[in-house]
Design a protein around this motif. Structure first.
Motif, PDB file in Angstrom:
ATOM      1  N   GLN A  83      53.120  62.212  79.777  1.00  0.00           N
ATOM      2  CA  GLN A  83      52.218  63.282  79.624  1.00  0.00           C
ATOM      3  C   GLN A  83      52.842  64.528  80.003  1.00  0.00           C
ATOM      4  OE1 GLN A  83      50.145  62.497  77.288  1.00  0.00           O
ATOM      5  NE2 GLN A  83      48.413  63.134  78.517  1.00  0.00           N
ATOM      6  N   GLY A  84      53.342  64.375  81.242  1.00  0.00           N
ATOM      7  CA  GLY A  84      54.266  65.579  81.803  1.00  0.00           C
ATOM      8  C   GLY A  84      55.312  65.985  81.201  1.00  0.00           C
ATOM      9  N   LEU A  85      56.122  65.143  80.752  1.00  0.00           N
ATOM     10  CA  LEU A  85      57.238  65.605  80.070  1.00  0.00           C
ATOM     11  C   LEU A  85      57.011  66.302  78.793  1.00  0.00           C
ATOM     12  CD1 LEU A  85      60.553  65.324  80.151  1.00  0.00           C
ATOM     13  CD2 LEU A  85      60.366  63.291  78.643  1.00  0.00           C
ATOM     14  N   GLY A  86      55.830  65.654  78.079  1.00  0.00           N
ATOM     15  CA  GLY A  86      55.804  66.348  76.721  1.00  0.00           C
ATOM     16  C   GLY A  86      55.056  67.753  76.935  1.00  0.00           C
ATOM     17  N   ALA A  87      54.229  67.832  78.124  1.00  0.00           N
ATOM     18  CA  ALA A  87      53.356  69.045  78.024  1.00  0.00           C
ATOM     19  C   ALA A  87      53.970  69.995  79.029  1.00  0.00           C
ATOM     20  CB  ALA A  87      51.894  68.640  78.596  1.00  0.00           C
ATOM     21  N   HIS A  88      54.974  69.839  79.775  1.00  0.00           N
ATOM     22  CA  HIS A  88      55.384  70.627  80.861  1.00  0.00           C
ATOM     23  C   HIS A  88      55.743  71.914  79.900  1.00  0.00           C
ATOM     24  CE1 HIS A  88      58.667  72.595  83.354  1.00  0.00           C
ATOM     25  NE2 HIS A  88      57.629  72.641  84.297  1.00  0.00           N
ATOM     26  N   PRO A  89      56.657  71.752  78.804  1.00  0.00           N
ATOM     27  CA  PRO A  89      57.057  72.960  78.236  1.00  0.00           C
ATOM     28  C   PRO A  89      55.677  74.100  78.003  1.00  0.00           C
ATOM     29  CG  PRO A  89      58.153  71.143  77.323  1.00  0.00           C
ATOM     30  CD  PRO A  89      57.242  70.547  77.962  1.00  0.00           C
ATOM     31  N   VAL A  90      54.722  73.210  77.369  1.00  0.00           N
ATOM     32  CA  VAL A  90      53.345  74.125  77.184  1.00  0.00           C
ATOM     33  C   VAL A  90      53.104  74.782  78.300  1.00  0.00           C
ATOM     34  CG1 VAL A  90      51.090  74.122  76.141  1.00  0.00           C
ATOM     35  CG2 VAL A  90      52.892  72.502  75.371  1.00  0.00           C
ATOM     36  N   HIS A  91      53.013  74.036  79.494  1.00  0.00           N
ATOM     37  CA  HIS A  91      52.536  74.670  80.738  1.00  0.00           C
ATOM     38  C   HIS A  91      53.333  75.838  81.186  1.00  0.00           C
ATOM     39  CE1 HIS A  91      51.275  74.987  84.877  1.00  0.00           C
ATOM     40  NE2 HIS A  91      52.414  74.705  85.398  1.00  0.00           N
ATOM     41  N   ALA A  92      54.745  75.675  81.279  1.00  0.00           N
ATOM     42  CA  ALA A  92      55.793  76.572  81.599  1.00  0.00           C
ATOM     43  C   ALA A  92      56.208  77.744  80.677  1.00  0.00           C
ATOM     44  CB  ALA A  92      56.880  75.905  82.124  1.00  0.00           C
ATOM     45  N   HIS A  93      55.778  77.514  79.317  1.00  0.00           N
ATOM     46  CA  HIS A  93      56.563  78.585  78.398  1.00  0.00           C
ATOM     47  C   HIS A  93      55.195  78.764  77.297  1.00  0.00           C
ATOM     48  CE1 HIS A  93      60.474  78.426  80.274  1.00  0.00           C
ATOM     49  NE2 HIS A  93      60.200  76.946  80.167  1.00  0.00           N
ATOM     50  N   GLY A  94      54.253  78.027  77.094  1.00  0.00           N
ATOM     51  CA  GLY A  94      53.123  78.346  76.204  1.00  0.00           C
ATOM     52  C   GLY A  94      52.415  79.696  76.313  1.00  0.00           C
ATOM     53  N   THR A  95      51.907  79.951  75.025  1.00  0.00           N
ATOM     54  CA  THR A  95      50.990  81.155  75.235  1.00  0.00           C
ATOM     55  C   THR A  95      49.743  80.834  75.631  1.00  0.00           C
ATOM     56  OG1 THR A  95      50.256  80.660  72.764  1.00  0.00           O
ATOM     57  CG2 THR A  95      52.070  81.999  73.025  1.00  0.00           C
ATOM     58  N   PRO A  96      48.933  81.631  76.056  1.00  0.00           N
ATOM     59  CA  PRO A  96      47.325  81.519  76.654  1.00  0.00           C
ATOM     60  C   PRO A  96      46.794  80.559  75.633  1.00  0.00           C
ATOM     61  CG  PRO A  96      48.090  83.776  76.991  1.00  0.00           C
ATOM     62  CD  PRO A  96      49.313  83.146  76.119  1.00  0.00           C
ATOM     63  N   ALA A  97      46.878  80.993  74.414  1.00  0.00           N
ATOM     64  CA  ALA A  97      46.341  80.091  73.304  1.00  0.00           C
ATOM     65  C   ALA A  97      46.578  78.490  73.255  1.00  0.00           C
ATOM     66  CB  ALA A  97      46.236  80.750  71.967  1.00  0.00           C
ATOM     67  N   GLY A 109      43.539  63.262  79.571  1.00  0.00           N
ATOM     68  CA  GLY A 109      44.001  62.065  79.057  1.00  0.00           C
ATOM     69  C   GLY A 109      43.505  61.747  77.667  1.00  0.00           C
ATOM     70  N   THR A 110      42.680  62.795  77.100  1.00  0.00           N
ATOM     71  CA  THR A 110      42.186  62.588  75.746  1.00  0.00           C
ATOM     72  C   THR A 110      43.462  63.043  74.580  1.00  0.00           C
ATOM     73  OG1 THR A 110      41.270  64.818  75.647  1.00  0.00           O
ATOM     74  CG2 THR A 110      39.787  62.968  76.286  1.00  0.00           C
ATOM     75  N   ALA A 111      44.223  63.853  74.937  1.00  0.00           N
ATOM     76  CA  ALA A 111      45.532  64.370  74.044  1.00  0.00           C
ATOM     77  C   ALA A 111      46.715  63.682  74.678  1.00  0.00           C
ATOM     78  CB  ALA A 111      45.384  65.633  73.866  1.00  0.00           C
ATOM     79  N   ILE A 112      47.482  62.865  73.720  1.00  0.00           N
ATOM     80  CA  ILE A 112      48.725  62.391  74.076  1.00  0.00           C
ATOM     81  C   ILE A 112      49.864  63.439  73.736  1.00  0.00           C
ATOM     82  CG2 ILE A 112      50.672  60.448  73.790  1.00  0.00           C
ATOM     83  CD1 ILE A 112      47.712  59.946  75.437  1.00  0.00           C
ATOM     84  N   ALA A 113      50.801  63.654  74.724  1.00  0.00           N
ATOM     85  CA  ALA A 113      51.788  64.571  74.589  1.00  0.00           C
ATOM     86  C   ALA A 113      53.209  63.911  74.268  1.00  0.00           C
ATOM     87  CB  ALA A 113      52.074  65.564  75.845  1.00  0.00           C
ATOM     88  N   ALA A 114      54.308  64.287  73.722  1.00  0.00           N
ATOM     89  CA  ALA A 114      55.486  63.736  73.455  1.00  0.00           C
ATOM     90  C   ALA A 114      56.767  64.915  73.572  1.00  0.00           C
ATOM     91  CB  ALA A 114      55.626  63.102  72.175  1.00  0.00           C
ATOM     92  N   PHE A 115      57.676  64.738  74.083  1.00  0.00           N
ATOM     93  CA  PHE A 115      59.092  65.429  74.272  1.00  0.00           C
ATOM     94  C   PHE A 115      60.160  65.097  73.254  1.00  0.00           C
ATOM     95  CE2 PHE A 115      63.075  66.825  76.332  1.00  0.00           C
ATOM     96  CZ  PHE A 115      62.660  68.124  76.731  1.00  0.00           C
ATOM     97  N   ALA A 116      60.205  65.840  72.004  1.00  0.00           N
ATOM     98  CA  ALA A 116      61.118  65.315  70.962  1.00  0.00           C
ATOM     99  C   ALA A 116      62.324  66.238  70.859  1.00  0.00           C
ATOM    100  CB  ALA A 116      60.247  65.697  69.857  1.00  0.00           C
ATOM    101  N   LEU A 117      63.400  65.474  71.534  1.00  0.00           N
ATOM    102  CA  LEU A 117      64.463  66.308  71.740  1.00  0.00           C
ATOM    103  C   LEU A 117      65.743  65.529  71.024  1.00  0.00           C
ATOM    104  CD1 LEU A 117      66.321  68.700  72.958  1.00  0.00           C
ATOM    105  CD2 LEU A 117      66.682  67.154  75.011  1.00  0.00           C
ATOM    106  N   SER A 118      65.803  64.198  71.345  1.00  0.00           N
ATOM    107  CA  SER A 118      67.012  63.446  70.789  1.00  0.00           C
ATOM    108  C   SER A 118      66.788  63.257  69.159  1.00  0.00           C
ATOM    109  CB  SER A 118      66.875  61.889  71.591  1.00  0.00           C
ATOM    110  OG  SER A 118      67.256  62.111  72.998  1.00  0.00           O
TER     111      SER A 118
END
Length: 407
Positions: A83-97, A109-118
């Protein structure tokens, strides 16, 4: 705070987390299906307020959470970390919206996040990303937009009267929480031929047309899959950070989470060490206890030595991150490398000292043996961490030493 000592309040908090994981999270983890997102477990992490702490605490707190949860319930630890890995970019770099739409749902815990790099051809070499972000421009009523796009070779065009648009085409592979996540932080190439400088991070909801996924059956029990992107539409409203600067988003996220991967490994190593202490103290062997054999005692001592050394390296890296130290990339790489390699050694030694019973399905060490292998690969394999360490060392040395002229 010194990296080698925790405050009493922190030590007590870690103990509470271990108890919480054993009593409330372990039963939910046991009901989950290996290789699938365990939504009840993620929801419980949200109810306990642990996911929200990912966004309002520092790197050391993240490491303490991951180590403590890993000791008692690796599935809960991994669900929290993903959850942290997928959502941290939103927390650190996301727009207010973007933040307003997704972060509250991630936290509860109602939305599942993912980090899609590889990607299939860009795992350890993240700068070699091939997933394309083909630029489009919203056509105006007279069709002038299409003409200007053609004149500029079809690349994304800055608009004074509307957002830019792209179509994402390609494949992502080895993506944790895929294909079940509710949104993905996707890294795509917006400017060809520019290496790391031409990558952009996009927030892509799972319901976008053209986005598909397939689950992969892996040794590690956490969910992992591939993503296929067939002209998936995104706009400037989906960009995380700045266009062509997404590699900074990726590396910033990894610099935070790499030490905490080490913390995950330390938690597993400590669990294996404690199980070994209990087993060798009770097990009859050759007229005494297994612990009485010098070779066994020395192995246990080595397990403890390496585990404590790895823990200290993880805490030092996390403290450096929280202090915004300039050597965070090197420390993060060192922490992940030492801790994951140490955990592999400790768990393997624990299995050897337990014998065949440790390989039975359902045994703690059988579980840890499957869990411990993957961290040496994901978020930068051990070989990549060595490369980062060497690069940082040479850069620091060159900056601080002026070569003497030859006589």
């Amino acid at each position: 705070m010194p990296a080698f000592a925790l405050e009493p309040e922190q030590t007590a908090w870690c103990a509470r987390l271990r108890t919480l994981a054993a009593r409330r999270l372990r039963p939910l983890a046991d009901k989950g299906e290996p290789g699938r997102v365990n939504r009840p477990l993620v929801a419980e992490l949200g109810r306990l307020g642990l996911i929200s702490r990912l966004f309002d605490s520092g790197a050391l707190a993240l490491c303490l959470m991951r180590e403590s949860l890993a000791y008692a319930c690796t599935e809960a630890e991994t669900a929290l970390a993903l959850q942290g890995l997928g959502a941290h970019p939103v927390h650190a770099h996301g727009t207010p919206a973007q933040r307003e739409r997704w972060l509250p749902r991630v936290a509860d815990g109602t939305a599942i996040a993912a980090f899609a790099l590889s990607e299939p051809g860009a795992g350890s070499d993240a700068a070699a990303l091939a997933l394309r972000a083909d630029g489009e421009k919203a056509e105006d009523a007279q069709g002038a937009g299409t003409q200007r796009d053609a004149a500029l070779g079809g690349g994304p065009v800055a608009e004074a009267d509307g957002p830019r648009r792209w179509r994402l085409t390609g494949e992502k592979c080895w993506i944790s929480n895929a294909p079940e996540a509710d949104f993905y932080t996707v890294f795509a190439r917006t400017t060809p031929g520019t290496g790391a400088r031409g990558v952009t991070a996009f927030l892509v909801p799972a319901d976008r047309p053209g986005l598909t996924g397939t689950a992969l059956e892996m040794l590690s029990p956490h969910p992992l899959g591939t993503l296929g992107l067939d002209a998936v539409p995104v706009t400037a409203d989906d960009v995380l950070g700045e266009t062509d600067r997404g590699f900074r988003v990726a590396m910033g996220t990894l610099n935070l989470f790499r030490p905490s991967v080490g913390a995950f490994a330390v938690g597993m190593a400590q669990a294996a060490l404690d199980a070994t202490l209990d087993h060798t103290r009770r097990r009859d062997a050759f007229g005494g206890k297994l612990m009485d054999l010098q070779t066994v005692a020395h192995q246990v001592a080595e397990m403890a030595l390496r585990t404590d050394a790895a823990r200290l390296m993880v805490y030092a890296a996390a403290t450096a991150y929280d202090a915004a130290a300039p050597d965070v990339p090197r420390r993060a790489a060192m922490a992940k490398l030492l801790a994951t390699e140490t955990a592999q050694y400790v768990v393997d030694t624990a299995v050897q000292l337990h014998g065949a019973r440790a390989l039975r399905r359902g045994h703690l060490l059988e579980h840890l043996y499957r869990e411990v292998r993957a961290p040496r690969i994901y978020e930068g394999a051990s070989e990549v961490q060595r490369g980062i360490i060497a690069k940082e060392l040479y850069a620091t040395h060159a900056a601080s030493h002026t070569p003497r002229e030859a006589p």
